[in-house]
Motif scaffolding. Structure first.
Motif, PDB file in Angstrom:
ATOM      1  N   THR A  85      -3.972 -10.029   1.067  1.00  0.00           N
ATOM      2  CA  THR A  85      -3.829 -10.915  -0.086  1.00  0.00           C
ATOM      3  C   THR A  85      -4.240 -10.195  -1.362  1.00  0.00           C
ATOM      4  O   THR A  85      -3.545 -10.281  -2.385  1.00  0.00           O
ATOM      5  CB  THR A  85      -4.685 -12.185   0.111  1.00  0.00           C
ATOM      6  OG1 THR A  85      -4.284 -12.824   1.318  1.00  0.00           O
ATOM      7  CG2 THR A  85      -4.525 -13.144  -1.046  1.00  0.00           C
ATOM      8  N   ASP A  86      -5.337  -9.481  -1.304  1.00  0.00           N
ATOM      9  CA  ASP A  86      -5.787  -8.753  -2.493  1.00  0.00           C
ATOM     10  C   ASP A  86      -4.793  -7.647  -2.876  1.00  0.00           C
ATOM     11  O   ASP A  86      -4.447  -7.497  -4.047  1.00  0.00           O
ATOM     12  CB  ASP A  86      -7.176  -8.160  -2.281  1.00  0.00           C
ATOM     13  CG  ASP A  86      -8.280  -9.199  -2.387  1.00  0.00           C
ATOM     14  OD1 ASP A  86      -7.996 -10.365  -2.745  1.00  0.00           O
ATOM     15  OD2 ASP A  86      -9.443  -8.843  -2.130  1.00  0.00           O
ATOM     16  N   PHE A  87      -4.322  -6.887  -1.913  1.00  0.00           N
ATOM     17  CA  PHE A  87      -3.381  -5.817  -2.221  1.00  0.00           C
ATOM     18  C   PHE A  87      -2.031  -6.366  -2.686  1.00  0.00           C
ATOM     19  O   PHE A  87      -1.295  -5.678  -3.394  1.00  0.00           O
ATOM     20  CB  PHE A  87      -3.214  -4.854  -1.041  1.00  0.00           C
ATOM     21  CG  PHE A  87      -4.205  -3.730  -1.062  1.00  0.00           C
ATOM     22  CD1 PHE A  87      -3.935  -2.546  -1.725  1.00  0.00           C
ATOM     23  CD2 PHE A  87      -5.436  -3.853  -0.431  1.00  0.00           C
ATOM     24  CE1 PHE A  87      -4.858  -1.503  -1.761  1.00  0.00           C
ATOM     25  CE2 PHE A  87      -6.369  -2.827  -0.459  1.00  0.00           C
ATOM     26  CZ  PHE A  87      -6.076  -1.651  -1.131  1.00  0.00           C
ATOM     27  N   SER A  88      -1.716  -7.607  -2.332  1.00  0.00           N
ATOM     28  CA  SER A  88      -0.459  -8.195  -2.801  1.00  0.00           C
ATOM     29  C   SER A  88      -0.460  -8.356  -4.325  1.00  0.00           C
ATOM     30  O   SER A  88       0.603  -8.376  -4.953  1.00  0.00           O
ATOM     31  CB  SER A  88      -0.191  -9.537  -2.118  1.00  0.00           C
ATOM     32  OG  SER A  88      -1.056 -10.544  -2.613  1.00  0.00           O
ATOM     33  N   VAL A  89      -1.635  -8.438  -4.926  1.00  0.00           N
ATOM     34  CA  VAL A  89      -1.720  -8.508  -6.390  1.00  0.00           C
ATOM     35  C   VAL A  89      -1.258  -7.183  -6.998  1.00  0.00           C
ATOM     36  O   VAL A  89      -0.569  -7.169  -8.024  1.00  0.00           O
ATOM     37  CB  VAL A  89      -3.157  -8.863  -6.845  1.00  0.00           C
ATOM     38  CG1 VAL A  89      -3.240  -8.942  -8.357  1.00  0.00           C
ATOM     39  CG2 VAL A  89      -3.612 -10.163  -6.213  1.00  0.00           C
ATOM     40  N   ALA A 121       2.846  -3.773  -9.614  1.00  0.00           N
ATOM     41  CA  ALA A 121       3.769  -2.648  -9.473  1.00  0.00           C
ATOM     42  C   ALA A 121       5.215  -3.095  -9.646  1.00  0.00           C
ATOM     43  O   ALA A 121       6.009  -2.425 -10.311  1.00  0.00           O
ATOM     44  CB  ALA A 121       3.586  -1.989  -8.105  1.00  0.00           C
ATOM     45  N   TYR A 122       5.546  -4.214  -9.065  1.00  0.00           N
ATOM     46  CA  TYR A 122       6.913  -4.736  -9.175  1.00  0.00           C
ATOM     47  C   TYR A 122       7.281  -4.952 -10.643  1.00  0.00           C
ATOM     48  O   TYR A 122       8.362  -4.548 -11.085  1.00  0.00           O
ATOM     49  CB  TYR A 122       7.041  -6.033  -8.384  1.00  0.00           C
ATOM     50  CG  TYR A 122       8.420  -6.624  -8.452  1.00  0.00           C
ATOM     51  CD1 TYR A 122       9.427  -6.168  -7.613  1.00  0.00           C
ATOM     52  CD2 TYR A 122       8.713  -7.633  -9.358  1.00  0.00           C
ATOM     53  CE1 TYR A 122      10.708  -6.701  -7.673  1.00  0.00           C
ATOM     54  CE2 TYR A 122       9.991  -8.169  -9.428  1.00  0.00           C
ATOM     55  CZ  TYR A 122      10.975  -7.703  -8.582  1.00  0.00           C
ATOM     56  OH  TYR A 122      12.239  -8.233  -8.659  1.00  0.00           O
ATOM     57  N   ASP A 123       6.387  -5.575 -11.387  1.00  0.00           N
ATOM     58  CA  ASP A 123       6.656  -5.801 -12.810  1.00  0.00           C
ATOM     59  C   ASP A 123       6.791  -4.480 -13.564  1.00  0.00           C
ATOM     60  O   ASP A 123       7.671  -4.328 -14.414  1.00  0.00           O
ATOM     61  CB  ASP A 123       5.576  -6.684 -13.429  1.00  0.00           C
ATOM     62  CG  ASP A 123       5.651  -8.129 -12.957  1.00  0.00           C
ATOM     63  OD1 ASP A 123       6.660  -8.517 -12.319  1.00  0.00           O
ATOM     64  OD2 ASP A 123       4.679  -8.877 -13.208  1.00  0.00           O
ATOM     65  N   LEU A 124       5.929  -3.513 -13.254  1.00  0.00           N
ATOM     66  CA  LEU A 124       6.041  -2.199 -13.890  1.00  0.00           C
ATOM     67  C   LEU A 124       7.380  -1.536 -13.575  1.00  0.00           C
ATOM     68  O   LEU A 124       7.989  -0.911 -14.438  1.00  0.00           O
ATOM     69  CB  LEU A 124       4.935  -1.256 -13.403  1.00  0.00           C
ATOM     70  CG  LEU A 124       3.562  -1.352 -14.019  1.00  0.00           C
ATOM     71  CD1 LEU A 124       2.641  -0.325 -13.350  1.00  0.00           C
ATOM     72  CD2 LEU A 124       3.590  -1.127 -15.516  1.00  0.00           C
ATOM     73  N   MET A 125       7.817  -1.680 -12.348  1.00  0.00           N
ATOM     74  CA  MET A 125       9.043  -1.019 -11.912  1.00  0.00           C
ATOM     75  C   MET A 125      10.301  -1.601 -12.559  1.00  0.00           C
ATOM     76  O   MET A 125      11.355  -0.972 -12.529  1.00  0.00           O
ATOM     77  CB  MET A 125       9.152  -1.048 -10.393  1.00  0.00           C
ATOM     78  CG  MET A 125       8.155  -0.138  -9.718  1.00  0.00           C
ATOM     79  SD  MET A 125       8.272  -0.260  -7.927  1.00  0.00           S
ATOM     80  CE  MET A 125       6.841   0.709  -7.440  1.00  0.00           C
ATOM     81  N   GLN A 126      10.176  -2.764 -13.121  1.00  0.00           N
ATOM     82  CA  GLN A 126      11.324  -3.379 -13.797  1.00  0.00           C
ATOM     83  C   GLN A 126      11.539  -2.784 -15.186  1.00  0.00           C
ATOM     84  O   GLN A 126      12.589  -2.973 -15.790  1.00  0.00           O
ATOM     85  CB  GLN A 126      11.136  -4.897 -13.924  1.00  0.00           C
ATOM     86  CG  GLN A 126      10.930  -5.609 -12.608  1.00  0.00           C
ATOM     87  CD  GLN A 126      11.996  -5.295 -11.587  1.00  0.00           C
ATOM     88  OE1 GLN A 126      13.181  -5.403 -11.862  1.00  0.00           O
ATOM     89  NE2 GLN A 126      11.580  -4.889 -10.399  1.00  0.00           N
ATOM     90  N   GLY A 182      -5.037  -1.922   3.845  1.00  0.00           N
ATOM     91  CA  GLY A 182      -4.537  -2.683   2.705  1.00  0.00           C
ATOM     92  C   GLY A 182      -3.525  -1.905   1.889  1.00  0.00           C
ATOM     93  O   GLY A 182      -2.502  -2.436   1.450  1.00  0.00           O
ATOM     94  N   ALA A 183      -3.805  -0.620   1.685  1.00  0.00           N
ATOM     95  CA  ALA A 183      -2.893   0.211   0.896  1.00  0.00           C
ATOM     96  C   ALA A 183      -1.563   0.415   1.617  1.00  0.00           C
ATOM     97  O   ALA A 183      -0.500   0.377   0.995  1.00  0.00           O
ATOM     98  CB  ALA A 183      -3.536   1.563   0.590  1.00  0.00           C
ATOM     99  N   THR A 184      -1.625   0.590   2.933  1.00  0.00           N
ATOM    100  CA  THR A 184      -0.411   0.856   3.706  1.00  0.00           C
ATOM    101  C   THR A 184       0.382  -0.416   3.984  1.00  0.00           C
ATOM    102  O   THR A 184       1.560  -0.509   3.649  1.00  0.00           O
ATOM    103  CB  THR A 184      -0.756   1.561   5.035  1.00  0.00           C
ATOM    104  OG1 THR A 184      -1.480   2.755   4.742  1.00  0.00           O
ATOM    105  CG2 THR A 184       0.491   1.900   5.824  1.00  0.00           C
ATOM    106  N   GLY A 209       4.430  -4.110   1.359  1.00  0.00           N
ATOM    107  CA  GLY A 209       4.727  -5.220   0.455  1.00  0.00           C
ATOM    108  C   GLY A 209       5.715  -4.848  -0.633  1.00  0.00           C
ATOM    109  O   GLY A 209       6.684  -5.577  -0.887  1.00  0.00           O
ATOM    110  N   ILE A 210       5.509  -3.716  -1.287  1.00  0.00           N
ATOM    111  CA  ILE A 210       6.402  -3.339  -2.390  1.00  0.00           C
ATOM    112  C   ILE A 210       7.777  -2.944  -1.864  1.00  0.00           C
ATOM    113  O   ILE A 210       8.804  -3.291  -2.460  1.00  0.00           O
ATOM    114  CB  ILE A 210       5.788  -2.241  -3.305  1.00  0.00           C
ATOM    115  CG1 ILE A 210       6.580  -2.133  -4.623  1.00  0.00           C
ATOM    116  CG2 ILE A 210       5.701  -0.900  -2.616  1.00  0.00           C
ATOM    117  CD1 ILE A 210       6.530  -3.315  -5.524  1.00  0.00           C
TER     118      ILE A 210
END
Length: 127
Positions: free
Chosen positions: A37-41, A46-51, A80-82, A88-89
């Motif tokens: 849940t924390d890493f999903s933030v 990242a998703y917003d940056l990638m746009q 969490g990172a993996t 997730g991304i």
């Protein structure tokens, strides 16, 4: 890096991440949160940056941070990172055609262990 230090460091080094993290903490109101849940933030950030087309430097910092979380961290942080971030991304971006412009910047900046983890996830999914 210990899990309890991950997001303090993320807020300190990632431009623009603090509002995402603050909103997340406000939502959970002190209740126990899970590592995924924390890493999903970070995925949302990242998703917003990638746009965007002008976020290469921030994506490089993020890629270096994730590499540290993959190789120089406790087991919970590596997980969490993996699973939380990398899976997730890539899942989020897999539904987009064309892929977000910043994905290339992130991937090119990713360290060798991050790329190995991404390859292992692709192999696991059969993609």
């Amino acid at each position: 890096m210990k899990l309890e230090d991950v997001f303090t460091k993320a807020v300190a080094i990632l431009p623009g991440f603090k509002p995402y993290w603050d909103k997340h903490l406000q939502y959970w109101e002190g209740k126990e949160r899970g590592v995924i849940t924390d890493f999903s933030v970070l995925v949302d950030y990242a998703y917003d940056l990638m746009q965007k087309t002008d976020s290469k430097e921030s994506l490089q910092i993020l890629a270096e941070f994730i590499e540290t979380c993959v190789i120089d961290a406790d087991e919970s942080t590596r997980y969490g990172a993996t699973i939380g971030f990398l899976e997730g991304i890539t899942n989020r971006l897999s539904h987009e055609k064309p892929v977000a412009p910043g994905w290339k910047d992130f991937f090119e900046s990713a360290g060798p262990e991050t790329k190995k983890s991404l390859t292992a996830l692709d192999d696991f999914w059969g993609t």
